[in-house]
Design a protein around this motif. Structure first.
Motif, short mmCIF file in Angstrom:
data_model
loop_
_atom_site.label_atom_id
_atom_site.label_comp_id
_atom_site.label_asym_id
_atom_site.label_seq_id
_atom_site.Cartn_x
_atom_site.Cartn_y
_atom_site.Cartn_z
N GLU A 150 -11.48 -3.27 -5.85
CA GLU A 150 -12.81 -2.53 -5.79
C GLU A 150 -12.56 -1.14 -5.00
O GLU A 150 -13.18 0.01 -5.48
CB GLU A 150 -13.66 -3.35 -4.85
CG GLU A 150 -15.21 -2.83 -4.79
CD GLU A 150 -15.74 -2.65 -5.94
OE1 GLU A 150 -16.73 -1.75 -6.23
OE2 GLU A 150 -15.72 -3.39 -6.91
N GLU A 151 -11.85 -0.97 -4.09
CA GLU A 151 -11.63 0.16 -3.46
C GLU A 151 -10.64 1.07 -3.94
O GLU A 151 -10.22 2.40 -3.70
CB GLU A 151 -10.81 -0.03 -2.03
CG GLU A 151 -11.91 -0.86 -1.03
CD GLU A 151 -12.97 0.09 -0.71
OE1 GLU A 151 -12.93 1.25 -0.60
OE2 GLU A 151 -14.19 -0.55 -0.80
N LYS A 153 -11.13 2.56 -6.52
CA LYS A 153 -11.89 3.74 -7.00
C LYS A 153 -12.03 5.05 -6.21
O LYS A 153 -12.31 6.01 -6.55
CB LYS A 153 -13.40 3.30 -7.34
CG LYS A 153 -13.34 1.93 -8.12
CD LYS A 153 -14.74 1.32 -8.65
CE LYS A 153 -14.62 0.10 -9.20
NZ LYS A 153 -16.05 -0.64 -9.13
N THR A 154 -11.68 4.91 -4.92
CA THR A 154 -11.95 5.56 -3.75
C THR A 154 -10.67 6.43 -3.59
O THR A 154 -9.40 5.68 -3.58
CB THR A 154 -12.56 4.94 -2.41
OG1 THR A 154 -11.11 4.33 -1.77
CG2 THR A 154 -13.56 4.11 -2.51
N SER A 155 -10.56 7.73 -3.36
CA SER A 155 -9.41 8.59 -3.09
C SER A 155 -8.62 8.15 -1.80
O SER A 155 -7.60 8.16 -1.71
CB SER A 155 -9.97 9.97 -2.89
OG SER A 155 -10.93 10.04 -1.85
N ASN A 181 -10.65 -0.60 -14.24
CA ASN A 181 -11.04 0.79 -14.31
C ASN A 181 -9.78 1.47 -14.78
O ASN A 181 -8.75 1.46 -14.15
CB ASN A 181 -11.32 1.43 -12.84
CG ASN A 181 -11.66 2.74 -12.70
OD1 ASN A 181 -10.70 3.76 -12.72
ND2 ASN A 181 -13.00 3.10 -12.61
N SER A 183 -8.97 4.81 -15.03
CA SER A 183 -8.37 5.84 -14.28
C SER A 183 -7.75 5.36 -12.98
O SER A 183 -6.64 5.87 -12.54
CB SER A 183 -9.53 6.88 -13.64
OG SER A 183 -9.32 8.01 -12.78
N ALA A 184 -8.30 4.56 -12.25
CA ALA A 184 -7.49 3.81 -11.14
C ALA A 184 -6.18 3.05 -11.53
O ALA A 184 -5.21 3.12 -10.85
CB ALA A 184 -8.44 2.72 -10.45
#
Length: 240
Positions: A150-151, A153-155, A181, A183-184
């Motif tokens: 889940e995380e 996705k965060t920078s 995701n 991209s992730a």
């Protein structure tokens, strides 16, 4: 957005050596054993659970002993109970169709007059459930990986992983099995490909410096590359 408690622990673990998921697994397992030895040695439900698994698996039995997560009396009480269970079942007719099928080929090789005794002993020595610490660890790992995915996705999480030694290969594989995701996923793979390439170069340098003609050069960071490679491929070393 403030990360949840599990995600925060992952970020913290990324600042330490080794795979952050391995680190959180080990910390959780040690707390689990310590708490149960402190609170539940005389709990009827806990004792019954340990009878079904015949105690702990090899790894977690010795983890508790070596890390002093339980005292001698606690171990004595638990394993006295388990030995009682084994000896009681040895004296009972515990055969079943499932057991007979499982041991059919073995029992055929045993002299007929000894088969009943061997079958009873096999029945007594066969755990009904897996090690409870293994079950707890696996459940905990699923929670950690769910938070990690889940995380991603965060920078903040990506930057933490990039600054860390990265995920070990077993945990990277498990993460990839759950990530959706694109991209992730691409960023995660890029980070870890660079780490693998860097470690490969360190191993090559370590091997080269072990040549007797170059041994005088001494070792730098690459001196423990072989240990980091084992941890990367197999998972971090357990504190047993």
């Amino acid at each position: 957005m403030v990360p949840n408690s599990t995600a925060y622990k992952i970020l913290e673990a990324c600042r330490e050596p080794g795979c952050p998921v391995c680190r959180l697994e080990q910390q959780g397992v040690e707390r689990y054993l310590d708490n149960h030895f402190y609170e539940n040695v005389n709990s009827p439900s806990w004792r019954e659970r340990l009878r079904l698994s015949l105690g702990f698996c090899h790894e977690h039995a010795w983890l508790g002993v070596n890390q002093r997560l339980g005292d001698a009396l606690g171990y004595a009480i638990i394993y006295h109970d388990i030995l009682n269970t084994i000896l009681s079942q040895w004296n009972e007719d515990g055969s079943s169709e499932r057991g007979l099928r499982r041991w059919a080929s073995l029992l055929q090789r045993i002299p007929e007059q000894a088969r009943t005794m061997v079958e009873r002993m096999l029945n007594a020595l066969t755990p009904r459930k897996p090690c409870p610490v293994c079950e707890y660890r696996d459940e905990m790992t699923r929670t950690i990986l769910s938070a990690l995915v889940e995380e991603l996705k965060t920078s903040e999480m990506m930057e933490a992983l990039q600054a860390s030694e990265g995920l070990c290969m077993p945990h990277l594989r498990l993460t990839l099995e759950h990530i959706k995701n694109r991209s992730a996923c691409e960023k995660l793979l890029t980070i870890h490909r660079k780490k693998l390439e860097s470690l490969r170069a360190e191993l090559a340098l370590f091997i080269r410096k072990n040549d007797y003609q170059l041994i005088s050069e001494g070792f730098g960071k690459e001196g423990n590359a072989w240990l980091r490679a084992v941890a990367l491929i197999a998972g971090s070393r357990k504190n047993t």
